[in-house]
Motif scaffolding. Structure first.
Motif, PDB file in Angstrom:
ATOM      1  N   LEU A 133       0.655  -1.174   0.029  1.00 42.87           N
ATOM      2  CA  LEU A 133       0.002  -0.055   0.039  1.00 42.87           C
ATOM      3  C   LEU A 133       0.926   1.528   0.044  1.00 42.87           C
ATOM      4  CD1 LEU A 133      -2.853  -0.868   2.591  1.00 42.87           C
ATOM      5  CD2 LEU A 133      -2.999  -0.764  -0.114  1.00 42.87           C
ATOM      6  N   SER A 134       2.219   1.108   0.494  1.00 43.27           N
ATOM      7  CA  SER A 134       3.028   2.194   0.588  1.00 43.27           C
ATOM      8  C   SER A 134       3.797   2.235  -0.758  1.00 43.27           C
ATOM      9  CB  SER A 134       3.894   2.216   1.633  1.00 43.27           C
ATOM     10  OG  SER A 134       5.089   1.248   1.272  1.00 43.27           O
ATOM     11  N   LEU A 135       3.753   1.478  -1.728  1.00 42.57           N
ATOM     12  CA  LEU A 135       4.534   1.731  -2.876  1.00 42.57           C
ATOM     13  C   LEU A 135       4.267   2.862  -3.759  1.00 42.57           C
ATOM     14  CD1 LEU A 135       4.697  -2.090  -4.292  1.00 42.57           C
ATOM     15  CD2 LEU A 135       6.462  -0.609  -3.291  1.00 42.57           C
ATOM     16  N   GLY A 191       3.917   5.857  -2.598  1.00 42.12           N
ATOM     17  CA  GLY A 191       4.764   6.879  -2.084  1.00 42.12           C
ATOM     18  C   GLY A 191       6.234   6.335  -2.207  1.00 42.12           C
ATOM     19  N   VAL A 192       6.619   5.224  -2.152  1.00 45.17           N
ATOM     20  CA  VAL A 192       8.140   4.790  -2.288  1.00 45.17           C
ATOM     21  C   VAL A 192       8.476   5.018  -3.775  1.00 45.17           C
ATOM     22  CG1 VAL A 192       9.837   2.766  -2.460  1.00 45.17           C
ATOM     23  CG2 VAL A 192       7.775   2.967  -0.532  1.00 45.17           C
ATOM     24  N   ILE A 193       7.614   4.818  -4.643  1.00 44.72           N
ATOM     25  CA  ILE A 193       7.905   5.259  -6.266  1.00 44.72           C
ATOM     26  C   ILE A 193       7.953   6.732  -6.303  1.00 44.72           C
ATOM     27  CG2 ILE A 193       7.294   5.008  -8.301  1.00 44.72           C
ATOM     28  CD1 ILE A 193       5.761   2.255  -7.770  1.00 44.72           C
ATOM     29  N   ALA A 194       7.188   7.212  -5.542  1.00 48.28           N
ATOM     30  CA  ALA A 194       7.190   8.992  -6.021  1.00 48.28           C
ATOM     31  C   ALA A 194       8.482   9.453  -5.438  1.00 48.28           C
ATOM     32  CB  ALA A 194       5.863   9.686  -5.421  1.00 48.28           C
ATOM     33  N   GLY A 195       8.952   8.992  -4.187  1.00 49.42           N
ATOM     34  CA  GLY A 195      10.011   9.374  -3.383  1.00 49.42           C
ATOM     35  C   GLY A 195      11.290   8.921  -4.148  1.00 49.42           C
TER      36      GLY A 195
END
Lengths: 308, 383
Positions: free
Chosen positions: A218-220, A222-226
């Motif tokens: 579910l956090s991916l 955000g990880v990809i954006a960051g």
């Protein structure tokens, strides 16, 4: 992005005065993009097909010299590849540091969440150069790290490899760009409904299973954006190699800076600039697609993706 | 759609117009003129001090060439402000000058790019009759052809000096005789070179290319360039860092990162004042050198003030201050000697004068500059 067609349709449906009002809303950003993005890049594109004379002036004669030089000389290709390598390393490390840290703040900290979060943001207030110089003081031959190692009798001579090396660049960049990764990852964690985590536990999943099968996917987005932030910013960085790098850590932006600021070879500089732009745009497109596809896994409607 | 695009272009032009106005506004004279000292002279209406009062002179020069030690006298004399911008390499000078016309009034090109500036129309001819000390300036410097066009003089001699070998005498006990000391295994990782194409001249000199013809360093053949590249790549493990500015070189010595360098007297002068024990030497292969002249840019808006500055800075007193501020860059006016401290009089450019001048192979115009630059980048990217 699914609001765009709707907006377009409503322009046609509305009465002229409203249409004009909308135009005024769209105009400033459009102008901004045109003046500071489209026109300069068009200029670069145009310039990349010109040549230079002996005095280094750009001459108005069509020439493919710059493009030919870019594709035939190994210097540009190898520097670009090397830059990718550094950017990938920096991004991986920044993600590796950000995810546990963000997880900790979002899920484990009960009190003082805001304080911890702002402690991570605070370094962003300090100028890049100051932070790079701080690393010089830490990593140098007579720096803090070497003094400590010698004091603790771990080494008897200063370690030279700390400063002016690839690792110094990577450390500096990871330090500088980790907050950029942490912020979206933290936001993604915060947006995960706690009920989902509870449900996972109720259904018998352990802590680790819950993290890897529920929280992390579910956090991916955000990880990809960051990660994209860190990657693109590292790709364009030229100060870290200058301040912290050694004799063989030339990055592509150093070449661009050299072509514009030193060699005065503007056509070739433009070529490298355009290639970088194409690479970055392709990358942004790919990651934004990936982000969306991960976001839509979550509730079928792309709630997280829509929020960004 | 048509209306939209005309809107856009009109607004775009407006934005550009405002932006350029903004830029011009920035260049207006700034800061209040220093008060007091210039007052008595300023009372006569025809006095130049009145004419220039409040203006700003922008100098784009090598590090140390706008030092308050000598610019202050000029500022006080005319009630103006002297603003210095430093560049790190000859190419940077050319690039900066080309990309921002109208910003700089005076530049200090070395002998490798002076020709480019003169031929490219970036600088103006100088009325030498307006320079009171013109007759006292060294003929060898005035007679250089690269700063002349159609019989007109474009440059006012300022300083000259060596790119010599600097060593930390506390660590390197014996004076190095040859540049080959850079390749000495005991100084691995203790060498620093300038981040500039002049390293190609340097290895050319180590290769002995200039034994019969000084110009050979600046006109290398493809084979010679390939050999030079090989030599520079071989040297890389010895090199700690390529320094980009004199300030960075200072830090490298101060933080004990390096003990050997190629550099200028400025570094030795500055750091020895801070307690270091640096020495500069011209090895047996010789050293390259630079001749810096001051030129007035053709885009300057303060040409009269610039000329007044050239008149001021070539006076014996100002030249002695330049000598002191730069830690011993040889100056163009021999009469400066009368104003020098005893210590500085021991400098080889005072004691040896012309012999010292002849020992240096001065930078020349490099026609294949792009090739040299690319080669230097290749060296830097080589693993």
């Amino acid at each position: 992005m699914d609001t765009a067609p709707a907006a377009k349709a409503s322009i046609h449906a509305q009465t002229p005065p409203k249409r004009r009002a909308l135009l005024f809303l769209v105009l400033p950003p459009a102008l901004w993009l045109l003046c500071f993005l489209v026109l300069p890049y068009l200029g670069l594109f145009f310039q990349s097909f010109l040549g230079t004379n002996d005095l280094g002036d750009v001459v108005l004669e069509p020439s493919l010299d710059a493009w030919r030089a870019f594709f035939t000389k190994t210097l540009y290709r190898s520097t670009l590849l090397y830059t990718f390598k550094i950017a990938l390393t920096v991004t991986s490390l920044a993600v590796l540091f950000s995810v546990p840290l963000a997880y900790f703040i979002a899920f484990k900290v009960r009190r003082g969440k805001e304080l911890l979060y702002s402690l991570i943001i605070v370094p962003l207030w300090v100028s890049y150069i100051v932070r790079a110089y701080a690393w010089k003081i830490i990593l140098g031959r007579e720096g803090i790290l070497n003094s400590f190692l010698q004091w603790a009798k771990i080494t008897d001579a200063p370690v030279e490899a700390f400063l002016y090396s690839e690792w110094a660049i990577i450390i500096g960049l990871v330090h500088i760009y980790t907050p950029f990764v942490l912020m979206p990852v933290y936001t993604a964690f915060e947006q995960i409904p706690r009920s989902l985590v509870e449900a996972s536990k109720d259904l018998g999943a352990g802590r680790i299973t819950t993290f890897f099968r529920v929280v992390l996917p579910l956090s991916l987005p955000g990880v990809i954006a960051g990660g994209t932030f860190a990657f693109v910013l590292t790709l364009g960085d030229f100060l870290a190699p200058v301040l912290l790098g050694g004799t063989d850590n030339l990055m592509i932006s150093n070449v661009v800076q050299n072509l514009f600021g030193t060699s005065n070879d503007r056509p070739l500089g433009s070529v490298v600039g355009i290639v970088l732009l194409v690479v970055v745009v392709a990358l942004l497109e790919t990651t934004s697609r990936a982000e969306k596809s991960f976001a839509s896994l979550e509730s079928g409607r792309g709630r997280l993706g829509g929020a960004r | 759609m048509i209306r939209m695009s005309s809107w856009v272009s009109a607004a775009g032009l407006a934005v550009l117009g405002i932006a350029s106005l903004g830029c011009q506004g920035e260049k207006k004279p700034e800061g209040a003129a220093p008060t007091g000292s210039a007052a008595p002279a300023a009372q006569k209406p025809a006095d130049p001090a009145e004419k220039f009062k409040g203006q700003t002179l922008n100098i784009l020069a090598w590090e140390g060439y706008a030092d308050p030690k000598f610019t202050k006298g000029f500022e006080e004399k005319y009630g103006v402000t002297v603003k210095g911008t430093y560049f790190g390499s000859s190419d940077e000078l050319v690039a900066k000058l080309k990309s921002s016309p109208g910003v700089y009034d005076i530049v200090s090109p070395s002998s490798d790019v002076a020709y480019t500036l003169v031929q490219g129309g970036l600088v103006d001819p100088i009325d030498t009759s307006k320079i009171a000390n013109w007759g006292d300036l060294a003929d060898a410097l005035k007679n250089l052809e690269d700063a002349k066009k159609d019989g007109k003089q474009y440059g006012v001699p300022f300083t000259w000096g060596p790119d010599y070998l600097i060593y930390d005498a506390n660590v390197v006990k014996e004076e190095p005789k040859s540049w080959k000391v850079f390749y000495d295994a005991q100084y691995k990782g203790k060498v620093t070179l300038w981040d500039d194409i002049s390293n190609i001249y340097l290895v050319g000199q180590i290769m002995g290319l200039d034994k019969t013809n000084q110009a050979a360093l600046y006109n290398m053949t493809d084979e010679q360039l390939a050999e030079a590249k090989k030599k520079l790549v071989e040297l890389k493990p010895q090199v700690r860092k390529y320094w980009a500015t004199a300030g960075e070189l200072n830090d490298l010595f101060k933080n004990k990162e390096v003990v050997l360098a190629v550099g200028w007297p400025l570094t030795v002068g500055t750091l020895n004042k801070e307690g270091l024990n640096l020495k500069g030497v011209i090895p047996e292969e010789g050293a390259t050198g630079w001749i810096d002249r001051l030129m007035i840019t053709s885009s300057s808006k303060n040409k009269d003030l610039a000329l007044a500055y050239l008149d001021y800075v070539t006076s014996p007193k100002a030249q002695a201050l330049v000598f002191e501020a730069t830690g011993g860059y040889c100056v163009a006016n021999a009469k400066a000697k009368e104003h020098m401290s005893e210590d500085l009089k021991k400098s080889p450019c005072v004691t040896e004068g012309e012999t010292y001048f002849k020992r240096l192979n001065f930078w020349q115009y490099v026609k294949e500059r792009k090739k040299y630059n690319e080669l230097w980048n290749e060296v830097k990217s080589a693993k």
